[in-house]
Design a protein around this motif. Structure first.
Motif, PDB file in Angstrom:
ATOM      1  N   HIS A  93       0.825  -1.202   0.000  1.00  0.00           N
ATOM      2  CA  HIS A  93       0.000   0.000   0.000  1.00  0.00           C
ATOM      3  C   HIS A  93       0.860   1.253   0.000  1.00  0.00           C
ATOM      4  CE1 HIS A  93      -3.553  -2.494   0.721  1.00  0.00           C
ATOM      5  NE2 HIS A  93      -2.866  -3.103   1.679  1.00  0.00           N
ATOM      6  N   ALA A  94       0.231   2.354  -0.381  1.00  0.00           N
ATOM      7  CA  ALA A  94       0.883   3.663  -0.377  1.00  0.00           C
ATOM      8  C   ALA A  94      -0.067   4.664   0.254  1.00  0.00           C
ATOM      9  CB  ALA A  94       1.244   4.096  -1.787  1.00  0.00           C
ATOM     10  N   VAL A  95       0.399   5.330   1.297  1.00  0.00           N
ATOM     11  CA  VAL A  95      -0.410   6.322   2.003  1.00  0.00           C
ATOM     12  C   VAL A  95       0.205   7.693   1.747  1.00  0.00           C
ATOM     13  CG1 VAL A  95      -1.301   7.085   4.226  1.00  0.00           C
ATOM     14  CG2 VAL A  95      -1.015   4.628   3.765  1.00  0.00           C
ATOM     15  N   ALA A  96      -0.600   8.589   1.182  1.00  0.00           N
ATOM     16  CA  ALA A  96      -0.107   9.925   0.862  1.00  0.00           C
ATOM     17  C   ALA A  96      -0.112  10.802   2.097  1.00  0.00           C
ATOM     18  CB  ALA A  96      -0.960  10.549  -0.235  1.00  0.00           C
ATOM     19  N   ALA A  97       0.985  11.509   2.319  1.00  0.00           N
ATOM     20  CA  ALA A  97       1.028  12.478   3.407  1.00  0.00           C
ATOM     21  C   ALA A  97       0.155  13.674   3.040  1.00  0.00           C
ATOM     22  CB  ALA A  97       2.466  12.942   3.643  1.00  0.00           C
ATOM     23  N   PRO A  98      -0.691  14.144   3.942  1.00  0.00           N
ATOM     24  CA  PRO A  98      -1.526  15.313   3.640  1.00  0.00           C
ATOM     25  C   PRO A  98      -0.661  16.512   3.273  1.00  0.00           C
ATOM     26  CG  PRO A  98      -2.195  14.266   5.703  1.00  0.00           C
ATOM     27  CD  PRO A  98      -0.897  13.635   5.308  1.00  0.00           C
ATOM     28  N   ARG A  99      -1.078  17.246   2.275  1.00  0.00           N
ATOM     29  CA  ARG A  99      -0.276  18.378   1.822  1.00  0.00           C
ATOM     30  C   ARG A  99      -0.065  19.401   2.940  1.00  0.00           C
ATOM     31  NH1 ARG A  99       0.411  19.186  -3.601  1.00  0.00           N
ATOM     32  NH2 ARG A  99       1.857  20.771  -2.852  1.00  0.00           N
ATOM     33  N   PHE A 100      -1.104  19.597   3.765  1.00  0.00           N
ATOM     34  CA  PHE A 100      -1.000  20.604   4.813  1.00  0.00           C
ATOM     35  C   PHE A 100       0.012  20.209   5.887  1.00  0.00           C
ATOM     36  CE2 PHE A 100      -4.343  17.724   6.315  1.00  0.00           C
ATOM     37  CZ  PHE A 100      -3.942  17.481   7.619  1.00  0.00           C
ATOM     38  N   ALA A 101       0.355  18.896   5.946  1.00  0.00           N
ATOM     39  CA  ALA A 101       1.283  18.432   6.975  1.00  0.00           C
ATOM     40  C   ALA A 101       2.738  18.566   6.548  1.00  0.00           C
ATOM     41  CB  ALA A 101       0.979  16.982   7.332  1.00  0.00           C
ATOM     42  N   LEU A 102       2.987  18.780   5.267  1.00  0.00           N
ATOM     43  CA  LEU A 102       4.361  18.839   4.767  1.00  0.00           C
ATOM     44  C   LEU A 102       4.928  20.234   4.955  1.00  0.00           C
ATOM     45  CD1 LEU A 102       3.951  16.825   1.443  1.00  0.00           C
ATOM     46  CD2 LEU A 102       4.843  16.005   3.636  1.00  0.00           C
ATOM     47  N   PRO A 103       6.116  20.346   5.534  1.00  0.00           N
ATOM     48  CA  PRO A 103       6.708  21.676   5.721  1.00  0.00           C
ATOM     49  C   PRO A 103       6.988  22.337   4.381  1.00  0.00           C
ATOM     50  CG  PRO A 103       8.302  19.949   6.244  1.00  0.00           C
ATOM     51  CD  PRO A 103       6.979  19.272   6.057  1.00  0.00           C
ATOM     52  N   PRO A 104       6.950  23.662   4.320  1.00  0.00           N
ATOM     53  CA  PRO A 104       7.104  24.370   3.040  1.00  0.00           C
ATOM     54  C   PRO A 104       8.445  24.115   2.362  1.00  0.00           C
ATOM     55  CG  PRO A 104       7.159  25.895   4.920  1.00  0.00           C
ATOM     56  CD  PRO A 104       6.703  24.577   5.441  1.00  0.00           C
ATOM     57  N   GLN A 105       9.475  23.710   3.130  1.00  0.00           N
ATOM     58  CA  GLN A 105      10.788  23.454   2.518  1.00  0.00           C
ATOM     59  C   GLN A 105      10.749  22.268   1.558  1.00  0.00           C
ATOM     60  OE1 GLN A 105      10.145  23.771   5.731  1.00  0.00           O
ATOM     61  NE2 GLN A 105      11.586  25.165   6.729  1.00  0.00           N
ATOM     62  N   LEU A 106       9.727  21.412   1.664  1.00  0.00           N
ATOM     63  CA  LEU A 106       9.636  20.239   0.796  1.00  0.00           C
ATOM     64  C   LEU A 106       8.894  20.510  -0.504  1.00  0.00           C
ATOM     65  CD1 LEU A 106       8.908  17.359   3.351  1.00  0.00           C
ATOM     66  CD2 LEU A 106      11.068  17.960   2.261  1.00  0.00           C
ATOM     67  N   ALA A 107       8.355  21.702  -0.674  1.00  0.00           N
ATOM     68  CA  ALA A 107       7.592  22.002  -1.887  1.00  0.00           C
ATOM     69  C   ALA A 107       8.504  22.024  -3.105  1.00  0.00           C
ATOM     70  CB  ALA A 107       6.880  23.332  -1.729  1.00  0.00           C
ATOM     71  N   ASN A 108       8.041  21.397  -4.199  1.00  0.00           N
ATOM     72  CA  ASN A 108       8.820  21.347  -5.435  1.00  0.00           C
ATOM     73  C   ASN A 108       8.135  22.028  -6.618  1.00  0.00           C
ATOM     74  OD1 ASN A 108      11.231  19.548  -4.806  1.00  0.00           O
ATOM     75  ND2 ASN A 108       9.568  18.240  -4.105  1.00  0.00           N
ATOM     76  N   GLU A 109       6.892  22.468  -6.445  1.00  0.00           N
ATOM     77  CA  GLU A 109       6.190  23.103  -7.553  1.00  0.00           C
ATOM     78  C   GLU A 109       6.969  24.302  -8.072  1.00  0.00           C
ATOM     79  OE1 GLU A 109       4.686  22.114  -4.829  1.00  0.00           O
ATOM     80  OE2 GLU A 109       2.788  21.105  -5.289  1.00  0.00           O
ATOM     81  N   GLY A 110       7.047  24.403  -9.390  1.00  0.00           N
ATOM     82  CA  GLY A 110       7.768  25.496 -10.016  1.00  0.00           C
ATOM     83  C   GLY A 110       9.229  25.217 -10.278  1.00  0.00           C
ATOM     84  N   LEU A 111       9.778  24.134  -9.697  1.00  0.00           N
ATOM     85  CA  LEU A 111      11.146  23.730 -10.015  1.00  0.00           C
ATOM     86  C   LEU A 111      11.133  22.926 -11.319  1.00  0.00           C
ATOM     87  CD1 LEU A 111      12.439  22.735  -6.460  1.00  0.00           C
ATOM     88  CD2 LEU A 111      12.188  24.998  -7.497  1.00  0.00           C
ATOM     89  N   PRO A 228       3.702  14.362 -16.974  1.00  0.00           N
ATOM     90  CA  PRO A 228       4.858  15.274 -16.965  1.00  0.00           C
ATOM     91  C   PRO A 228       4.793  16.266 -15.809  1.00  0.00           C
ATOM     92  CG  PRO A 228       3.944  15.073 -19.171  1.00  0.00           C
ATOM     93  CD  PRO A 228       2.986  14.393 -18.259  1.00  0.00           C
ATOM     94  N   GLY A 229       5.891  16.357 -15.085  1.00  0.00           N
ATOM     95  CA  GLY A 229       5.976  17.299 -13.977  1.00  0.00           C
ATOM     96  C   GLY A 229       5.552  16.744 -12.635  1.00  0.00           C
ATOM     97  N   LEU A 230       5.179  15.458 -12.574  1.00  0.00           N
ATOM     98  CA  LEU A 230       4.818  14.852 -11.291  1.00  0.00           C
ATOM     99  C   LEU A 230       6.078  14.393 -10.569  1.00  0.00           C
ATOM    100  CD1 LEU A 230       2.778  13.714  -9.238  1.00  0.00           C
ATOM    101  CD2 LEU A 230       2.718  11.607 -10.615  1.00  0.00           C
ATOM    102  N   VAL A 231       6.208  14.787  -9.324  1.00  0.00           N
ATOM    103  CA  VAL A 231       7.349  14.415  -8.483  1.00  0.00           C
ATOM    104  C   VAL A 231       6.819  13.650  -7.283  1.00  0.00           C
ATOM    105  CG1 VAL A 231       9.062  15.346  -6.878  1.00  0.00           C
ATOM    106  CG2 VAL A 231       8.901  16.264  -9.188  1.00  0.00           C
ATOM    107  N   ILE A 232       7.326  12.443  -7.068  1.00  0.00           N
ATOM    108  CA  ILE A 232       6.903  11.601  -5.951  1.00  0.00           C
ATOM    109  C   ILE A 232       8.127  11.189  -5.152  1.00  0.00           C
ATOM    110  CG2 ILE A 232       5.846   9.397  -5.278  1.00  0.00           C
ATOM    111  CD1 ILE A 232       4.183   9.502  -7.818  1.00  0.00           C
ATOM    112  N   HIS A 233       8.050  11.340  -3.841  1.00  0.00           N
ATOM    113  CA  HIS A 233       9.077  10.811  -2.941  1.00  0.00           C
ATOM    114  C   HIS A 233       8.428   9.783  -2.028  1.00  0.00           C
ATOM    115  CE1 HIS A 233      11.071  14.684  -4.062  1.00  0.00           C
ATOM    116  NE2 HIS A 233      12.106  13.863  -4.137  1.00  0.00           N
ATOM    117  N   THR A 234       9.150   8.704  -1.741  1.00  0.00           N
ATOM    118  CA  THR A 234       8.597   7.628  -0.922  1.00  0.00           C
ATOM    119  C   THR A 234       9.459   7.393   0.309  1.00  0.00           C
ATOM    120  OG1 THR A 234       9.791   5.735  -1.883  1.00  0.00           O
ATOM    121  CG2 THR A 234       7.870   6.553  -3.094  1.00  0.00           C
ATOM    122  N   LEU A 235       8.808   6.982   1.383  1.00  0.00           N
ATOM    123  CA  LEU A 235       9.473   6.587   2.626  1.00  0.00           C
ATOM    124  C   LEU A 235       8.946   5.226   3.036  1.00  0.00           C
ATOM    125  CD1 LEU A 235       9.171   9.972   4.568  1.00  0.00           C
ATOM    126  CD2 LEU A 235      11.243   9.058   3.511  1.00  0.00           C
ATOM    127  N   GLY A 236       9.638   4.587   3.977  1.00  0.00           N
ATOM    128  CA  GLY A 236       9.165   3.294   4.473  1.00  0.00           C
ATOM    129  C   GLY A 236       9.729   2.143   3.676  1.00  0.00           C
TER     130      GLY A 236
END
Length: 545
Positions: A93-111, A228-236
Motif C-alpha cells: 500500500h501507499a499512504v499519501a502524506a496530507p499536503r498541509f502536513a508537509l513543511p514548506p521546505q519540501l515544496a517542489n512546484e515550479g522547479l 509530466p511534472g509529477l514528483v513523488i518521494h517515498t518513505l518506508g
C-alpha cells in the motif's frame, strides 16, 4: 620523469554544475572588467556529463543568477514540476502524506525535472563560448605544491600503463597543470579532496562526513501513464527500519520517468544490499503498474554527501578552495544540491577574480567561505542542520516526524537554538555479521527486476582492462581476512556494480565494472578500501542521467 607544464590563472577540477558555474562566472567577470583570465576545466569522464548523475529535480535559483536568459538560450530544462507527493510505502500500500502536513521546505512546484548530465553539457557549451578551455578525459591524480606548501595545481594520470605498472606502446605521460588558484569540484568522496583534507587538516574538529548511495534508472513508460511534472518521494518500505533513506519517481520529458532509491550509508546490517532494495522497490504495486510494459533506458549510481553544516570542512587553503559536493553542500531535507553547487562555484569565482585583479596567487581565499556562509547556501544549510542527525538517531519514522516539527517551527519564525552533532562516523555504525541473518534477495525477471551485469550494460562502462587496479586495499592480508569474516564482506552487497566478488573466502576486485560511485571507500566499516582515479576517460558513459 619530466612532465609537460601548462599554466593558467584558474584551474577547475570537475565539469559538474559547481565547476562549470565557476568557469562561466570567472569569464563573465573578466569580460566585464576588460581582463583576460585564463580558465581551464579538467574532467575525468570521456566527455562532459559522462559521470554526472542526479535525480534530478533542480531549483533554478542559481541558474537564474548565472545566466538569467537560460530559457531563451535553450537550456535542457523543459519540464516544470506541477504535482508533488510524499508517500509512505508498506509492501502493498501507499499512504499519501496530507499536503498541509508537509513543511514548506519540501515544496517542489515550479522547479524543474530533467537530466543533470544534459544540463552540464549545455553549461559546458556556454563556458566554451566565453573562452573557457575544457579538457575531458583527463583525471587529476596528484596535487602539486610549492616550497611553502601552497597548492599550485595538479598532475594528471599517465595513460597507457598496463596492469603490472609498465608502460605500453600507447604510453603518454601525464601533464602538470599549474594555476594561480585551483578550484576543486570533483563531487562527493573525491580522491583529490581526500588528499587535500589530509594535507591541510581541513577536517580537524569536524570528523568524517556522512554519505548516502543513490541508485537510479531511467524508464520510458506508456504515454497514458505518464504525467509530466509529477514528483513523488517515498518513505518506508523496502528499507523500513533497516536504513534511513527513500525512493523517488520523477516524470519528465517525452514519457520519461527517473526512478531511484537513496540509502543512507549509516545502516547497521552488513547484509543489506541497496541494489537489491532498489530492485525490490520497483515491485511495489504503485510503481510496478507505472513501469509495466515500459523500457529501461539507463542505470547508474553515485554517492551523495549528506553531512550538512556540521560536516563542512574548511573550504579554503593556500592556493585553492572546495566547491559543491566536494565541500558537502547537499541539502539532505530537500534532496537537492545542484543549486548550492552552482552558487558555491559563482562565489568562489568572485573571490578568485578579486585575487587575480590584485595580483595575488597561491594565498588562501578566506573571503570565499565567509561569503558562502553569508549567502542563501549558509542559510539553507543552517535551517536544515539537524535533519541528518535526527534521522540517524531516531530512524525514518520518528526522525522524519521530528524534522517536520522543526521545519514548521522555522516556518513560523521560531529557529531552534541548538545544533545536533552527528552521533558517530557513518561507517562506524555497521555491526558485525554474527548478529544478523542474510536478507533474502530478489530474483531478476527481466521486466522489473534486473541483475547487476545487465544493469551495467546500460551504464556503458569503459575501462581499459589491462591497466592497474584503481581500487586499493589499506588492510594487511591478515587484517583483510579478519574483516571479511567479521562483516561478511559487505562490499559485495553495498557496491551497486558487482565490483567485489567473494571467492573462496577472499574478495576478488573486478575493477572494470566500477561506476565511480565511491561507495566502497565511504561505506566500509574499517575504511579498508581507497578509490583512485583510473586512466582518464574510463568509467561510465552516462547519456541522460
Amino acid at each position: 620523469m619530466t612532465r609537460e607544464i601548462i599554466e593558467y590563472d584558474a584551474l577547475i577540477i570537475g565539469a559538474g554544475p559547481a565547476g562549470l558555474a565557476a568557469a562561466i562566472r570567472l569569464r563573465q567577470r573578466a569580460q566585464s572588467l576588460g581582463q583576460e583570465f585564463t580558465v581551464c576545466v579538467l574532467e575525468k569522464g570521456a566527455q562532459v556529463g559522462a559521470h554526472i548523475l542526479s535525480g534530478a529535480v533542480i531549483d533554478p535559483v542559481a541558474l537564474d543568477e548565472l545566466l538569467p536568459d537560460w530559457r531563451e538560450r535553450g537550456a535542457p530544462l523543459k519540464t516544470r514540476v506541477v504535482g508533488d507527493e510524499v508517500l509512505w510505502f508498506t509492501a502493498q500500500h501507499a499512504v499519501a502524506a496530507p499536503r498541509f502536513a508537509l513543511p514548506p521546505q519540501l515544496a517542489n512546484e515550479g522547479l524543474y525535472v530533467g537530466s543533470l548530465g544534459e544540463l552540464c553539457r549545455w553549461l559546458a557549451e556556454q563556458a566554451e563560448a566565453l573562452g573557457v578551455e575544457l579538457y575531458p578525459g583527463f583525471a587529476a591524480v596528484t596535487p602539486c605544491f610549492d616550497e611553502r606548501g601552497a597548492l599550485t595545481g595538479v598532475a594528471t594520470g599517465d595513460m597507457g600503463i598496463d596492469a603490472s605498472g609498465e608502460p605500453t606502446g600507447r604510453f603518454a605521460a601525464g601533464i602538470e597543470i599549474r594555476a594561480r588558484y585551483t578550484l576543486v569540484a570533483e563531487g562527493a568522496g573525491g580522491s583529490l579532496t581526500r588528499q587535500l583534507e589530509a594535507q591541510y587538516g581541513l577536517r580537524e574538529g569536524v570528523g568524517e562526513s556522512h554519505f548516502g548511495l543513490g541508485i537510479k534508472e531511467v524508464w520510458r513508460v506508456a504515454p497514458e501513464r505518464h504525467r509530466p511534472g509529477l514528483v513523488i518521494h517515498t518513505l518506508g518500505w523496502p528499507l523500513g527500519g533497516e536504513a534511513s533513506g527513500g525512493g523517488f519517481l520523477y516524470h519528465y520529458g517525452e514519457d520519461l520517468v527517473a526512478i531511484g532509491l537513496v540509502t543512507h550509508l549509516d545502516y547497521r546490517n552488513p547484509y543489506l544490499s541497496p541494489f537489491d532494495e532498489f530492485q525490490r522497490l520497483k515491485t511495489h504495486p504503485k510503481i510496478a503498474a507505472l513501469l509495466q510494459g515500459g523500457e529501461r533506458l539507463g542505470y547508474g549510481a553515485r554517492t551523495t554527501n549528506e553531512g550538512g553544516l556540521q560536516s563542512l570542512p574548511r573550504l579554503s587553503f593556500p592556493g585553492g578552495v572546495l566547491l559543491g559536493c566536494a565541500a558537502g553542500l547537499l541539502n539532505v531535507l530537500r534532496i537537492k544540491g545542484t543549486h548550492n553547487a552552482m552558487k558555491s562555484g559563482m562565489l568562489a569565482a568572485e573571490s578568485v577574480a578579486d585575487a587575480l585583479l590584485a595580483g595575488r596567487q597561491h594565498d588562501e581565499l578566506i573571503d570565499y567561505p565567509k561569503a558562502l556562509r553569508a549567502s542563501w547556501i549558509g542559510r539553507e544549510l543552517g535551517d536544515t542542520r539537524n535533519v541528518k542527525p535526527l534521522l540517524s538517531r531516531f530512524g525514518t519514522v520518528f526522525g522524519s516526524l521530528f524534522c517536520g516539527i522543526e521545519m514548521w517551527l522555522l516556518a513560523a519564525g521560531l529557529r531552534l537554538p541548538w545544533t545536533l552533532a552527528h552521533p558517530l562516523p557513518a561507517r562506524a555504525r555497521m555491526a558485525e555479521a554474527r548478529g544478523f541473518k542474510p536478507r533474502q534477495g530478489v530474483r531478476p525477471d527481466g521486466q522489473l527486476i534486473f541483475d547487476r551485469p545487465s544493469s551495467l550494460m546500460l551504464a556503458n562502462i569503459s575501462h581499459e582492462h589491462d591497466q592497474p587496479c584503481h581500487l586499493k586495499r589499506r588492510n594487511t592480508p591478515d587484517q583483510e581476512a579478519a574483516r571479511v569474516i567479521r562483516f561478511a564482506a559487505p562490499e559485495t552487497r553495498y557496491c551497486p556494480a558487482g565490483v567485489y566478488e567473494l571467492d573462496g573466502g577472499e574478495v576478488r576486485i573486478n575493477s572494470q565494472n566500477c561506476l565511480h560511485c565511491k561507495a566502497c571507500e565511504l561505506a566500509d566499516p574499517e575504511h579498508s578500501l581507497l578509490w583512485h582515479p583510473p586512466e582518464g576517460g574510463s568509467g561510465p558513459q552516462y547519456g541522460a542521467m
